[in-house]
Scaffold this active site. Structure first.
Site, PDB file in Angstrom:
ATOM      1  N   HIS A  28       0.820  -1.212   0.000  1.00 26.02           N
ATOM      2  CA  HIS A  28       0.000   0.000   0.000  1.00 26.02           C
ATOM      3  C   HIS A  28       0.856   1.265   0.000  1.00 26.02           C
ATOM      4  CE1 HIS A  28      -3.669  -2.209   0.302  1.00 26.02           C
ATOM      5  NE2 HIS A  28      -3.213  -2.873   1.343  1.00 26.02           N
ATOM      6  N   ASN A  75      -7.644   6.886   1.531  1.00 26.77           N
ATOM      7  CA  ASN A  75      -9.002   7.201   1.110  1.00 26.77           C
ATOM      8  C   ASN A  75      -9.327   8.687   1.181  1.00 26.77           C
ATOM      9  OD1 ASN A  75      -9.357   4.509   0.640  1.00 26.77           O
ATOM     10  ND2 ASN A  75     -10.555   4.134   2.469  1.00 26.77           N
TER      11      ASN A  75
END
Length: 122
Positions: A28, A75
């Protein structure tokens, strides 16, 4: 060019990842790792806190490029991008985003929530 953009920034390259040591060497953070490699190759540092992100600048092909690692979780990364795009009045085609995801269908909404949120903003 006779008139330059504020601060001379003409491109924004955004490297997505999650802040903190917990995510440091995970897939990530592929974007953050790519950002560090690009900064090193360009002789730059991504260490200035601005726009809810760590930023740095470098010159590539005569253009001043801002390198950005948003410090919100992925996000919410669109917040940092939107602030920089608005401040420097950048066109969408002068923003490059590096992440660990690639959409299979370029016409479909991007699977990355942070990028989807950025695309939905005016």
């Amino acid at each position: 060019m006779l008139f330059k953009r504020p601060g001379g920034i003409s491109w924004l390259v955004v490297f997505l990842g999650n802040p903190g040591t917990k995510y440091e060497m995970t897939r990530h953070n592929a974007g953050f790792m790519a950002g560090d490699a690009m900064a090193k190759a360009q002789g730059a540092a991504i260490n200035r806190s601005r726009f809810k992100a760590l930023t740095g600048t470098c010159d590539i092909g005569g253009e001043t490029v801002m390198l950005m690692k948003p410090q919100t979780f992925m996000n919410l990364s669109g917040e940092a991008v939107a602030q920089a795009v608005s401040f420097y009045k950048l066109a969408p085609d002068h923003v490059i985003v590096v992440s660990d995801e690639v959409p299979a269908d370029r016409e479909a909404p991007h699977p990355h929530k942070g990028l989807r949120r950025r695309a939905q903003r005016p």
